[in-house]
Design a protein around this motif. Structure first.
Motif, PDB file in Angstrom:
ATOM      1  N   ILE A  31      63.069  33.328  28.902  1.00 13.24           N
ATOM      2  CA  ILE A  31      63.314  33.733  30.287  1.00 13.24           C
ATOM      3  C   ILE A  31      64.810  33.934  30.532  1.00 13.24           C
ATOM      4  CG2 ILE A  31      63.185  32.953  32.683  1.00 13.24           C
ATOM      5  CD1 ILE A  31      60.550  31.541  31.912  1.00 13.24           C
ATOM      6  N   LEU A  32      65.648  33.013  30.024  1.00 16.05           N
ATOM      7  CA  LEU A  32      67.093  33.137  30.184  1.00 16.05           C
ATOM      8  C   LEU A  32      67.616  34.410  29.510  1.00 16.05           C
ATOM      9  CD1 LEU A  32      68.162  29.422  29.614  1.00 16.05           C
ATOM     10  CD2 LEU A  32      67.941  30.630  31.783  1.00 16.05           C
ATOM     11  N   ASN A  36      69.536  37.371  31.621  1.00 13.51           N
ATOM     12  CA  ASN A  36      70.891  37.798  31.287  1.00 13.51           C
ATOM     13  C   ASN A  36      70.925  39.283  30.905  1.00 13.51           C
ATOM     14  OD1 ASN A  36      72.286  35.385  31.743  1.00 13.51           O
ATOM     15  ND2 ASN A  36      71.708  34.569  29.737  1.00 13.51           N
ATOM     16  N   THR A  37      69.938  39.712  30.166  1.00 12.44           N
ATOM     17  CA  THR A  37      69.908  41.114  29.747  1.00 12.44           C
ATOM     18  C   THR A  37      69.698  42.028  30.939  1.00 12.44           C
ATOM     19  OG1 THR A  37      69.004  40.471  27.596  1.00 12.44           O
ATOM     20  CG2 THR A  37      68.756  42.767  28.240  1.00 12.44           C
ATOM     21  N   ALA A  38      68.733  41.690  31.814  1.00 10.01           N
ATOM     22  CA  ALA A  38      68.459  42.521  32.986  1.00 10.01           C
ATOM     23  C   ALA A  38      69.631  42.523  33.960  1.00 10.01           C
ATOM     24  CB  ALA A  38      67.191  42.027  33.681  1.00 10.01           C
ATOM     25  N   GLY A  39      70.265  41.347  34.119  1.00  9.19           N
ATOM     26  CA  GLY A  39      71.395  41.282  35.027  1.00  9.19           C
ATOM     27  C   GLY A  39      72.556  42.150  34.577  1.00  9.19           C
ATOM     28  N   HIS A  40      72.825  42.156  33.280  1.00  6.81           N
ATOM     29  CA  HIS A  40      73.897  42.998  32.747  1.00  6.81           C
ATOM     30  C   HIS A  40      73.554  44.476  32.907  1.00  6.81           C
ATOM     31  CE1 HIS A  40      77.304  44.169  30.270  1.00  6.81           C
ATOM     32  NE2 HIS A  40      76.477  44.903  29.505  1.00  6.81           N
ATOM     33  N   ALA A  41      72.255  44.819  32.764  1.00 10.19           N
ATOM     34  CA  ALA A  41      71.856  46.215  32.907  1.00 10.19           C
ATOM     35  C   ALA A  41      72.026  46.695  34.349  1.00 10.19           C
ATOM     36  CB  ALA A  41      70.404  46.389  32.462  1.00 10.19           C
ATOM     37  N   LEU A  42      71.755  45.772  35.310  1.00 16.13           N
ATOM     38  CA  LEU A  42      71.892  46.159  36.712  1.00 16.13           C
ATOM     39  C   LEU A  42      73.356  46.145  37.178  1.00 16.13           C
ATOM     40  CD1 LEU A  42      68.857  44.195  38.186  1.00 16.13           C
ATOM     41  CD2 LEU A  42      69.032  46.662  37.894  1.00 16.13           C
ATOM     42  N   THR A  43      74.071  45.101  36.788  1.00 13.00           N
ATOM     43  CA  THR A  43      75.483  44.970  37.150  1.00 13.00           C
ATOM     44  C   THR A  43      76.273  44.612  35.892  1.00 13.00           C
ATOM     45  OG1 THR A  43      74.796  44.136  39.317  1.00 13.00           O
ATOM     46  CG2 THR A  43      77.127  43.844  38.723  1.00 13.00           C
ATOM     47  N   PRO A  44      76.829  45.606  35.209  1.00  7.30           N
ATOM     48  CA  PRO A  44      77.496  45.333  33.919  1.00  7.30           C
ATOM     49  C   PRO A  44      78.637  44.316  34.066  1.00  7.30           C
ATOM     50  CG  PRO A  44      77.159  47.674  34.236  1.00  7.30           C
ATOM     51  CD  PRO A  44      76.844  47.030  35.546  1.00  7.30           C
ATOM     52  N   ARG A  45      78.711  43.439  33.105  1.00  4.68           N
ATOM     53  CA  ARG A  45      79.795  42.463  33.050  1.00  4.68           C
ATOM     54  C   ARG A  45      81.049  43.132  32.483  1.00  4.68           C
ATOM     55  NH1 ARG A  45      78.142  36.925  33.129  1.00  4.68           N
ATOM     56  NH2 ARG A  45      75.861  36.701  33.293  1.00  4.68           N
ATOM     57  N   THR A  69      75.471  36.464  41.205  1.00  9.13           N
ATOM     58  CA  THR A  69      74.429  36.644  42.234  1.00  9.13           C
ATOM     59  C   THR A  69      73.252  37.435  41.691  1.00  9.13           C
ATOM     60  OG1 THR A  69      76.121  36.604  43.949  1.00  9.13           O
ATOM     61  CG2 THR A  69      73.976  37.527  44.555  1.00  9.13           C
ATOM     62  N   THR A  70      73.558  38.433  40.847  1.00 12.29           N
ATOM     63  CA  THR A  70      72.490  39.275  40.294  1.00 12.29           C
ATOM     64  C   THR A  70      71.509  38.439  39.489  1.00 12.29           C
ATOM     65  OG1 THR A  70      74.032  41.119  40.166  1.00 12.29           O
ATOM     66  CG2 THR A  70      72.014  41.270  38.831  1.00 12.29           C
ATOM     67  N   GLU A  71      72.025  37.588  38.593  1.00 17.28           N
ATOM     68  CA  GLU A  71      71.134  36.774  37.757  1.00 17.28           C
ATOM     69  C   GLU A  71      70.349  35.756  38.598  1.00 17.28           C
ATOM     70  OE1 GLU A  71      73.773  38.799  35.146  1.00 17.28           O
ATOM     71  OE2 GLU A  71      74.272  37.481  36.835  1.00 17.28           O
ATOM     72  N   ILE A  72      71.029  35.219  39.636  1.00 14.36           N
ATOM     73  CA  ILE A  72      70.341  34.232  40.489  1.00 14.36           C
ATOM     74  C   ILE A  72      69.174  34.879  41.228  1.00 14.36           C
ATOM     75  CG2 ILE A  72      70.607  32.745  42.510  1.00 14.36           C
ATOM     76  CD1 ILE A  72      73.489  32.234  41.569  1.00 14.36           C
ATOM     77  N   VAL A  73      69.397  36.095  41.752  1.00 16.35           N
ATOM     78  CA  VAL A  73      68.328  36.806  42.461  1.00 16.35           C
ATOM     79  C   VAL A  73      67.182  37.137  41.517  1.00 16.35           C
ATOM     80  CG1 VAL A  73      67.741  38.942  43.671  1.00 16.35           C
ATOM     81  CG2 VAL A  73      69.852  37.732  44.226  1.00 16.35           C
ATOM     82  N   LEU A  74      67.529  37.590  40.298  1.00 12.14           N
ATOM     83  CA  LEU A  74      66.480  37.889  39.320  1.00 12.14           C
ATOM     84  C   LEU A  74      65.670  36.640  38.967  1.00 12.14           C
ATOM     85  CD1 LEU A  74      68.330  40.311  36.860  1.00 12.14           C
ATOM     86  CD2 LEU A  74      66.399  40.873  38.352  1.00 12.14           C
ATOM     87  N   ALA A  77      63.374  35.822  41.801  1.00 15.84           N
ATOM     88  CA  ALA A  77      62.240  36.750  41.847  1.00 15.84           C
ATOM     89  C   ALA A  77      61.216  36.414  40.774  1.00 15.84           C
ATOM     90  CB  ALA A  77      62.724  38.179  41.682  1.00 15.84           C
ATOM     91  N   LEU A  78      61.708  36.131  39.568  1.00 20.36           N
ATOM     92  CA  LEU A  78      60.786  35.743  38.493  1.00 20.36           C
ATOM     93  C   LEU A  78      60.061  34.443  38.834  1.00 20.36           C
ATOM     94  CD1 LEU A  78      62.853  36.571  35.273  1.00 20.36           C
ATOM     95  CD2 LEU A  78      60.760  37.690  36.068  1.00 20.36           C
ATOM     96  N   GLY A  79      60.780  33.534  39.461  1.00 20.15           N
ATOM     97  CA  GLY A  79      60.156  32.265  39.850  1.00 20.15           C
ATOM     98  C   GLY A  79      59.048  32.459  40.863  1.00 20.15           C
ATOM     99  N   LEU A  80      59.312  33.351  41.844  1.00 16.72           N
ATOM    100  CA  LEU A  80      58.279  33.622  42.846  1.00 16.72           C
ATOM    101  C   LEU A  80      57.051  34.269  42.218  1.00 16.72           C
ATOM    102  CD1 LEU A  80      60.470  34.923  45.828  1.00 16.72           C
ATOM    103  CD2 LEU A  80      59.227  32.747  45.679  1.00 16.72           C
ATOM    104  N   VAL A  81      57.306  35.228  41.311  1.00 18.41           N
ATOM    105  CA  VAL A  81      56.184  35.875  40.627  1.00 18.41           C
ATOM    106  C   VAL A  81      55.401  34.854  39.813  1.00 18.41           C
ATOM    107  CG1 VAL A  81      55.556  37.542  38.851  1.00 18.41           C
ATOM    108  CG2 VAL A  81      57.271  38.141  40.576  1.00 18.41           C
TER     109      VAL A  81
END
Length: 592
Positions: A31-32, A36-45, A69-74, A77-81
């Protein structure tokens, strides 16, 4: 702990611990990694992500990849799902758990389809084709293990022991009547059986409802002469024996000597009325006049000298003894003084144009006869039994004239509430014989002890043993009977594991043990919708019963029930009856 719980316990705690460890070691890093991968794709580090799996997945733990913030929101969202999926899984599991019947866990330990092959639709149908019938037999239900539908064939006899409120009428008795390909006779102390089935049966033949006590509110639009069955002293004795059994409370004991003498007297009077062309209520008239020699004279005139001597001997006994014998016989024939009954078993006069029931004609068509009676004082049970015996005997006589000595179109005899309204004393001795004649007798009892009260322990065991199919439908609390069923179902072998630990050592031992597949407690708590079937030459099998509202004719049956389920009426208001104490002798030309 019941046997059902113990033998199917699977060590759920150990499995849960193993899954938790697996999730912690594999699931969380995965999950981590995805976050991390999705967060970087949405907002590049600013710096590129590590290429290694563990470096990328555990970077937030080591501090090399702090979450933004991007990773926290993701993650949220995964937690809610995930939470929604867990809730949905829990609800689904709960719904399934409510539908699961705990007793179904026993099915894998019971018969397989191979064990009950003779009762499957394929083999039952093959047997029916040999007999010239286009239906496989009496449907019993579907196997919990495998879902195969099982049938009793058209040469089987059945015994059902189902407690109250278990669905025996709607899942067994009524469907078997509707689906029967030939004539049917059904006894009961309630109207529901006839209400559910009579309109569907009327589509194939005549429907006769024998209802002298107004169970279904029927008027006496036809009549039947019980004496047409009394053709010799043997049949007279049989009818007298059934009258004696049906006139007493279940389990009641009488004086052995006077009981025997009373039955002999009653048999003689029944035979005298039959050969003399008298109505059956004349028997009650004679029993109230212990010095009337008319019965002996009638028997002697027709060459029945031994029977005449027997009746005359009783009449000539001292008054006290004679009075006791007549009083005993009068009690046995008490149903004949019931005014409601008279119009059903006697012509109302020389101009009575009502049809007379003819058992010989009945068994040659797809006709239906419902014989209804209440229990208690004034019961018509003895006449219900006499009518049943006469009809089944007519079927047996007709079978002898058919190819192979069996009915071309099998007859179904549903004896619902047999211990209350149809105490057929010779039934256990005839059970195995009827199947070979194409007469399928299906007897319903509420408990084992009901049968014992009527036929005695040995008679009940004979009935149980000679029935080709026995079903148990639950709600019986007789430990002895349930223990017998538990033993017949059998046992299974399982491995018992025990561990012991001391200060410096430990040990684990395994040994084989046996347990009941279904214990007495399991059988006592058998839920509605399940039945255990014991078939000849087959292991016990757990069935899922099929109620009438799950069959193709559900709507038609419901319509029949609604059409006939009206308030009962007193049948004595519909037809005049002759006085019970002073019967009117029929005209010489009147058919009896």
């Amino acid at each position: 702990m019941s046997s059902l719980d113990r033998k199917y316990k699977t060590g759920g705690g150990e499995v849960a611990l193993l899954l938790t460890l697996l999730f912690a070691l594999v699931g969380i890093p995965a999950i981590l990694y995805v976050v991390n991968t999705a967060g970087h794709a949405l907002t590049p580090r600013t710096n590129p992500l590590p290429t290694g799996y563990w470096e990328r997945s555990l970077g937030v733990v080591t501090g090399d990849l702090p979450w933004r913030t991007t990773e926290i929101v993701l993650a949220a969202a995964l937690g809610l799902v995930a939470a929604a999926l867990v809730v949905l899984w829990g609800l689904t599991r709960h719904q399934k758990a409510q539908k699961v019947v705990k007793h179904d866990r026993a099915a894998p330990r019971m018969a397989s389809v191979r064990d009950v092959a003779p009762f499957t639709q394929k083999q039952a149908m093959a047997k029916a084709v040999r007999f010239g019938v286009d239906t496989p037999g009496v449907m019993l239900g579907t196997m919990v293990r495998g879902g195969h539908t099982l049938y009793a064939s058209w040469e089987d006899t059945l015994l059902h022991i189902w407690g109250t409120r278990t669905g025996k009428t709607t899942s067994q008795a009524a469907p078997s009547i509707i689906e029967a390909p030939g004539p049917v006779i059904a006894t009961s102390n309630k109207r529901d059986l006839s209400d559910l089935t009579r309109d569907l049966r009327a589509e194939g033949g005549d429907v006769w409802v024998f209802d002298p006590q107004g169970v279904a509110g029927e008027a006496p639009t036809w009549w039947w002469n019980p004496l047409t069955y009394v053709t010799d002293s043997e049949r007279a004795a049989e009818i007298a024996n059934n009258f004696a059994a049906g006139s007493r409370d279940v389990g009641a004991k009488g004086d052995g000597h006077f009981d025997s003498a009373g039955k002999d007297l009653l048999a003689g009077l029944l035979l005298a009325a039959a050969v003399g062309g008298e109505p059956i209520e004349r028997v009650h008239y004679w029993l109230t006049r212990s010095t009337d020699e008319t019965p002996a004279l009638l028997l002697d005139e027709h060459g029945l000298t031994k029977e005449a001597d027997s009746v005359a001997s009783t009449i000539q006994q001292p008054e006290k003894y004679r009075g006791s014998v007549y009083s005993t016989a009068l009690q046995m024939a008490a149903c004949l003084k019931n005014e409601k009954i008279a119009a059903w078993v006697n012509p109302t006069g020389p101009n009575d144009d009502r049809p007379q029931f003819d058992p010989q004609a009945f068994v040659r068509g797809k006709h239906t006869l419902y014989a209804l009676s209440k229990e208690g004082a004034g019961t018509a049970g003895p006449l219900v039994t006499a009518l049943t015996v006469a009809t089944v005997t007519a079927a047996e006589e007709h079978a002898v004239t058919q190819t192979g000595g069996r009915l071309a179109n099998p007859m179904l005899c549903v004896l619902d509430e047999a211990a209350n309204v149809c105490r057929w004393m010779n039934l256990p001795n005839l059970y195995s014989h009827y199947g070979s004649r194409g007469i399928v007798v299906s007897t319903f009892l509420q408990s084992w002890s009901q049968g014992v009260d009527v036929w005695g322990e040995s008679g009940m065991r004979k009935l149980f043993s000679t029935a080709n199919v026995v079903t148990y439908g639950g709600n019986v609390k007789e430990e002895g009977y349930l223990k017998m069923l538990s033993e017949l179902i059998g046992k299974y072998t399982y491995t018992s594991v025990s561990s012991s630990r001391q200060k410096d050592s430990g040990s684990t031992s395994r040994q084989d043990a046996t347990d009941d597949i279904m214990s007495v407690a399991d059988l006592s708590a058998l839920p509605k919708g399940r039945a255990v079937m014991f078939g000849s030459g087959a292991r016990a099998v757990l069935l899922r019963t099929i109620p009438i509202d799950h069959r193709p004719y559900a709507e038609a049956s419901k319509a029949s029930e609604e059409a006939h389920n009206r308030p009962t009426v007193d049948t004595v208001d519909h037809e005049p009856t002759a006085p019970a104490a002073e019967p009117v002798a029929p005209e010489p030309g009147l058919s009896l």
